[in-house]
Structure formats: structure tokens, C-alpha cells
Design an enzyme around this catalytic site. Structure first.
Site, PDB file in Angstrom:
ATOM      1  N   LYS A   1      -3.263  -1.605  -7.515  1.00  0.00           N
ATOM      2  CA  LYS A   1      -2.008  -0.864  -7.287  1.00  0.00           C
ATOM      3  C   LYS A   1      -0.888  -1.866  -7.068  1.00  0.00           C
ATOM      4  O   LYS A   1      -1.118  -2.985  -6.584  1.00  0.00           O
ATOM      5  CB  LYS A   1      -2.144   0.016  -6.036  1.00  0.00           C
ATOM      6  CG  LYS A   1      -1.202   1.196  -6.020  1.00  0.00           C
ATOM      7  CD  LYS A   1      -1.729   2.279  -6.944  1.00  0.00           C
ATOM      8  CE  LYS A   1      -1.043   3.592  -6.823  1.00  0.00           C
ATOM      9  NZ  LYS A   1      -1.808   4.650  -7.496  1.00  0.00           N
TER      10      LYS A   1
ATOM     11  N   GLY B   1       7.236  17.101  -8.186  1.00  0.00           N
ATOM     12  CA  GLY B   1       7.352  15.990  -9.129  1.00  0.00           C
ATOM     13  C   GLY B   1       6.506  16.286 -10.353  1.00  0.00           C
ATOM     14  O   GLY B   1       6.083  17.425 -10.578  1.00  0.00           O
TER      15      GLY B   1
HETATM   16  N1  GLU Z   1      -0.622   6.299 -10.812  1.00  0.00           N
HETATM   17  C1  GLU Z   1      -1.688   7.145 -11.234  1.00  0.00           C
HETATM   18  C2  GLU Z   1      -2.745   7.305 -10.152  1.00  0.00           C
HETATM   19  O1  GLU Z   1      -2.518   7.090  -8.995  1.00  0.00           O
HETATM   20  C3  GLU Z   1      -2.251   6.702 -12.556  1.00  0.00           C
HETATM   21  C4  GLU Z   1      -2.800   5.324 -12.573  1.00  0.00           C
HETATM   22  C5  GLU Z   1      -3.113   4.827 -13.962  1.00  0.00           C
HETATM   23  O2  GLU Z   1      -2.965   5.563 -14.922  1.00  0.00           O
HETATM   24  O3  GLU Z   1      -3.523   3.684 -14.045  1.00  0.00           O
HETATM   25  O4  GLU Z   1      -3.826   7.730 -10.419  1.00  0.00           O
END
Ligand code: GLU
Length: 428
Positions: free
Chosen positions: A107, A221
Site C-alpha cells: 500500500k 464514493g
Molecule cells: N485500492 C484497492 C483495494 O484496496 C485496489 C487495490 C489494487 O487494485 O491493487 O483493494
């Protein structure tokens, strides 16, 4: 963001410790999996439109990549904290494992408020992020995606910067790109639709037709919008939606007891993505305080905003009619609230299952980029539904067989897969 004494990293570690106990993991494995393997903390200098330079603090955290390249979004948020990014990277590891895609967990975050940045400043920020980190990114190493307050355009700027620096084309280095520029059809809808596939899977198991159910959402959202669209299309009724209002920095709950019209509400979102209060009033919506979403007489609650929203302090306000909590956000329930939910017999569909549709579609996006052949919307959604339903069934069956809370069943399945990969690689 840490809310009222709750630190998401501590929550993620508490949840992990519980499953480590159940799976009787040894101390080495526990030490490896209860913290990220790599962390990058850096600054990004950005030339502002007025000629000054502003320095932004940023992170990229890789929790575990035993099952494949690290995967996870990059968030832009003024209250971003390193502990939130740590927790989210850990949850990404479990999320990818629970839907069984060959990816690890990571992340990223930048402490900034994109509302106060021009498009050109946002572009320079995105390019600056990649300039600081490009040796650590790549299709076989760490693959970012959109997240809170980042979108397809941000991803494309990041890809372009990466390709300029490395001198090649690497569309699988980032996902959530615009369609036609290496993006997948259905990526925008995937998280919201995926959640409804899971919810409907559960409703089928308990023989409750979706048409007979009602929902209250927190947040409006991207995830909530597409979940609400799919849910109402399948016949369910959305009674209330709470939404943050950027203009007066407050949230409101918009209620229509005979059912909200999602298309109508999307049409009155303002430039910040907030529902316009005056317009909603004119359309016959009741305007209630933000926290009222949680106290509605509905069958299902869907927290689709940020972490730490369902706590023991607010739990008594949840209506006795609520039988399902379907977690769309990451970490919306604090660990000390899980026993209360269990006690009341509410079925909890856990976050890292419910919102795994986004990363599942990101995986499809990478596959399509590698093939250089792009699937139709129908093909993407059919594969998505299959993956999500399979993952749900595995968790439901285990929960039934072992009389487990569904969050615990999901953890057992996900952590066990990661543990196997770590062992097979000989790391622990
Ligand atoms: N941000 C999204 C999540 O928390 C997608 C992450 C991604 O596609 O890598 O799952």
C-alpha cells in the site's frame, strides 16, 4: 488516519494474532507476518503553480510478497499516517490470498489534500512519487493502483513517468489505468459489483431474496455508488446514504424511505463528489446528521467510507432489524466491536472479502496487459462474479462447518495460503 484512539495497524495486528493462535503458527512465522517486510518513507518536492516548492511526505509499504508481486493502492489523504498504510498493506496480503490471485500485499500513501492541488500540481506529485520509488516498482515487483482520492489519470501519469525513466513499455506496472490505455473494462465498477456478488451469495445461502432487503450505506464514493447501482438493479432498496460534504466539512445522511434513486443522486454530486444538500432536499430526500446512516431500520448496513466507523460506542445505535453488515471499506469495524456483532447474531461479511473485487479486476487487468488482448465487459464481469462467489463459498462453508465468525473463517483461509507460500519458499 487514527480515529478516537483506534490505530488501524494495531487492529490489523490483533486480528492477525487471533488467527495465528487458531492456526498455531510458530513464533518465526508470526513475527514475519505481523509486520511489513519493507517500508519506504520519502519526501516528494513539488513545484507549485505559484513558483514555490512544497514538500509532501509519502510512503510505500510492502507487507508480504510470498505469493506474488506486492499489490495495492496509493492513497492521497491529508490525515494519512504510516500506521494506516501498514495496516492496509497487511490487509492487501490477506485480500489477494482470500480470492486466490497470485499477488502479495502492499500500500502507498501521500499526506496531501488533492482538493487543494491543481491538476498540474497533482501530475507533478504523481511523477515525483514514481521518481522517488521507481527502482522498487514494476510488474514483477510492486504494482500500485487507485485508492482513496486517486484515480485512473493519476495512474497513467505514474505509468508514463516510470516508462520515461526506464525506457520501455510496462503496462502491467500499475493498474486502474484508463480504458484504452491498458485499463480493463469493469475496473471502475469491480469493487462495488464484487461486494454485491458476495452479499447475494450470502442471501442465497440463507434463502432471502435480495428484492426483500433494505440497505443503508455510509459513503457515496466509487465503491458505494457501483454497489448501490448493482444492488438496486437486482431489486434491493437503498433507504439511506451518508455522504461527506466538502463545502461545509460535515457529513449528512440522505434518506428516502421508499428507496433512493442512485442515478438521480449521482447526477447531483458536486465537483468534490459530495451530494448537493439543497438539490437532494428539492428531490424529496430527508436530510439527517451524518451518523444517522447507522441507526436506520434496515436489514443490511454497508460501511463504505473509512476505517474505525463501527465501534462499541456506536454499536447500541444499530437497529435490531439489522441482520447483515457487509464491509465495503477497509477496516470499518474495530476489533473490540466484533464480539458485540457476534453476540447479537449479525452476519458479518468481512472487508477483505467484500472489497476484493477491485484487486481481482486489477489482476485481470495485468493478465490482459500481458496478453495485449482486452476482454469484453461481459467477460470481465463473468470472471469477477465467479472469483468472488467462489471465495465467498469457501469462507461460508468453513464458517458453517467449524461454527466460525465469517471474519475468522476468511482469515484462516487467507493466512493459511500465505503461510504455505512462505514455507514453500523456505522463508520461515
Ligand atoms: N485500492 C484497492 C483495494 O484496496 C485496489 C487495490 C489494487 O487494485 O491493487 O483493494
Amino acid at each position: 488516519m487514527t480515529t478516537a484512539g483506534y490505530n488501524p495497524y494495531e487492529s490489523a495486528q490483533l486480528q492477525f494474532d487471533k488467527v495465528a493462535q487458531t492456526l498455531e503458527l510458530d513464533s518465526g512465522m508470526r513475527a514475519l507476518l505481523r509486520q511489513p517486510m519493507k517500508e519506504f518513507h520519502f519526501t516528494i518536492p513539488v513545484k507549485m503553480d505559484d513558483g514555490s516548492t512544497k514538500v509532501f511526505n509519502a510512503f510505500r509499504i510492502r507487507h508480504n510478497d510470498a505469493r506474488g508481486p506486492a499489490k495495492g493502492g496509493i492513497r492521497f489523504h491529508p490525515q494519512e499516517t504510516v500506521d494506516t498504510v501498514r495496516a492496509l498493506s497487511m490487509w492487501m496480503t490477506w485480500k489477494c490470498a482470500v480470492v486466490d490471485v497470485p499477488l502479495g500485499g502492499g500500500k502507498g500513501g501521500v499526506i496531501c489534500d488533492p482538493h487543494n492541488l491543481s491538476q498540474a500540481e497533482q501530475e507533478r506529485l504523481c511523477r515525483g512519487y514514481v521518481r522517488q520509488l521507481y527502482t522498487q516498482l514494476g510488474p514483477n515487483q510492486d504494482v500500485p493502483a487507485p485508492d482513496v482520492m486517486t484515480n485512473a489519470q493519476h495512474m497513467l501519469w505514474m505509468l508514463d513517468e516510470y516508462e520515461v525513466i526506464t525506457g520501455g513499455h510496462f503496462p502491467g506496472m500499475i493498474t486502474g489505468k484508463p480504458v484504452g490505455m491498458g485499463g480493463s473494462l469493469g475496473r471502475t465498477e469491480a469493487t462495488g459489483f464484487g461486494l454485491v456478488y458476495v452479499l447475494n451469495g450470502y442471501l442465497r445461502c440463507i434463502d432471502k431474496p435480495i428484492e426483500s432487503t433494505t440497505v443503508s450505506f455510509q459513503g457515496f464514493g466509487n465503491v458505494a455508488e457501483y454497489a448501490a447501482r448493482m444492488y438496486t438493479q437486482m431489486g434491493g432498496k437503498v433507504i439511506a446514504i451518508s455522504c461527506w460534504n466538502q463545502a461545509d466539512a460535515k457529513s449528512y445522511t440522505f434518506r428516502k424511505k421508499d428507496g433512493c434513486d442512485i442515478t438521480e443522486l449521482v447526477a447531483i454530486k458536486d465537483a468534490f463528489g459530495s451530494i448537493d444538500v439543497a438539490k437532494a432536499k428539492a428531490l424529496g430526500y430527508e436530510i439527517l446528521p451524518g451518523e444517522e446512516w447507522l441507526a436506520q431500520d434496515v436489514d443490511i448496513l454497508i460501511p463504505a467510507a473509512l476505517e474505525n466507523q463501527i465501534t462499541p460506542a456506536v454499536f447500541p445505535r444499530i437497529s435490531k432489524q439489522v441482520k447483515i453488515i457487509c464491509e465495503a471499506a477497509n477496516g470499518p469495524t474495530t476489533p473490540d466491536c466484533d464480539p458485540l456483532i457476534q453476540e447479537r447474531g449479525i452476519a458479518l461479511l468481512p472487508d477483505f472479502l467484500c472489497n476484493a473485487g477491485g484487486v481481482t479486476c486489477s489482476y485481470f487487468e495485468q493478465v490482459q496487459c500481458n496478453l495485449n488482448y482486452f476482454w469484453s465487459m461481459e467477460e470481465v464481469l463473468e470472471k469477477l462474479e465467479y472469483k468472488m462467489t467462489q471465495a465467498f463459498r469457501g469462507i461460508y462453508d468453513l464458517a458453517q462447518a467449524k461454527n466460525l465468525y465469517m471474519r475468522d473463517a476468511a482469515y484462516v483461509i487467507a493466512v493459511d495460503r500465505v503461510v504455505s507460500a512462505v514455507k514453500m519458499r523456505g522463508w520461515a
